[in-house]
Design a protein around this motif. Sequence first.
Motif, mmCIF file in Angstrom:
data_model
loop_
_atom_site.group_PDB
_atom_site.id
_atom_site.type_symbol
_atom_site.label_atom_id
_atom_site.label_comp_id
_atom_site.label_asym_id
_atom_site.label_seq_id
_atom_site.Cartn_x
_atom_site.Cartn_y
_atom_site.Cartn_z
ATOM 1 N N ILE A 99 73.165 20.514 52.946
ATOM 2 C CA ILE A 99 72.460 21.390 53.689
ATOM 3 C C ILE A 99 71.872 22.656 52.821
ATOM 4 O O ILE A 99 72.057 23.899 53.338
ATOM 5 C CB ILE A 99 73.193 21.837 54.770
ATOM 6 N N CYS A 113 73.510 29.876 50.766
ATOM 7 C CA CYS A 113 73.620 28.604 50.434
ATOM 8 C C CYS A 113 72.760 28.199 48.999
ATOM 9 O O CYS A 113 72.501 27.241 48.529
ATOM 10 C CB CYS A 113 73.067 27.559 51.294
ATOM 11 N N ILE A 128 72.248 24.493 63.548
ATOM 12 C CA ILE A 128 72.463 23.354 63.245
ATOM 13 C C ILE A 128 72.760 22.385 64.240
ATOM 14 O O ILE A 128 73.743 22.583 64.973
ATOM 15 C CB ILE A 128 73.227 23.021 62.045
ATOM 16 N N THR A 172 65.426 24.770 64.304
ATOM 17 C CA THR A 172 66.777 24.055 64.415
ATOM 18 C C THR A 172 66.633 22.982 63.207
ATOM 19 O O THR A 172 65.737 22.372 62.996
ATOM 20 C CB THR A 172 66.936 23.547 65.651
ATOM 21 N N LEU A 173 67.917 22.869 62.473
ATOM 22 C CA LEU A 173 68.075 22.014 61.558
ATOM 23 C C LEU A 173 68.919 20.817 62.271
ATOM 24 O O LEU A 173 70.017 20.819 62.663
ATOM 25 C CB LEU A 173 69.137 22.643 60.354
ATOM 26 N N GLY A 186 69.071 29.584 50.038
ATOM 27 C CA GLY A 186 68.858 28.798 51.365
ATOM 28 C C GLY A 186 67.438 28.486 51.303
ATOM 29 O O GLY A 186 66.641 28.647 50.248
ATOM 30 N N TRP A 188 69.367 25.103 53.781
ATOM 31 C CA TRP A 188 69.882 26.102 55.092
ATOM 32 C C TRP A 188 69.776 27.499 54.805
ATOM 33 O O TRP A 188 70.436 27.753 53.913
ATOM 34 C CB TRP A 188 71.024 25.451 55.676
ATOM 35 N N ASP A 189 69.318 28.315 55.740
ATOM 36 C CA ASP A 189 69.174 29.606 55.450
ATOM 37 C C ASP A 189 70.508 30.392 55.887
ATOM 38 O O ASP A 189 70.518 31.625 55.766
ATOM 39 C CB ASP A 189 68.000 30.302 56.024
#
Length: 202
Positions: free
Chosen positions: A132, A110, A141, A26-27, A173, A135-136
């Motif tokens: 972000i 991203c 999130i 989790t981000l 990402g 982020w993948d």
Amino acid sequence: MKNFLKKMPLLILLISALFAFHAKATLMLTPLDCIVDFCWTSDDNSNPHADDIATMIGDPVIIESLFYKSNAGGGDEGPYSSDYSTTFSNTANDPEDALIEWLEGSFIDCASGCYLSVKDGNHQPAIYVFDISSWDGQMDIELDGFWPDEGAISNIAIWGAGDTRCTGDCGGGGQSIPEPQTLLILSTAILGVYLSRRKRLN
């Protein structure tokens, strides 16, 4: 010691299974991340457009598109509105927290940069914008503790340059996170190797 070794395969399988079913990255983002990470704020309480986000961040960032937006009062917008879901929580009418989850299908790439805005509008700052780009597109999130006891999240949005839709390995990402099924298969293979070696030694 022999009893422990006999129980070792079962222990390995149990630990691997538990890890596999709970291994979901989790981000996590909070207002405190603005102190130490790439983040921008504004006291402008109007709903931003892509060029407003770009102006906040400054050159040489190019932001052309709203990828996904979710309103706390209900309703998702943007080309990825069917690929993501956001759950607002803490209180029903004044949420301080939110969880953005990828559902299935295409996801946001991203590689060219992504930015997440968290907006209230009635307090200062009125909006937080986080970089972000690592982020993948599939990782959850989690937003935690925005405007506690004084405001609420009114909407969240993900912005970027162009509409880069991804359905496989886009190479953008951050690092890909192993899926629980992959971890379970790997742990089962390790267990199989261990048992076959043990059988040969006996």
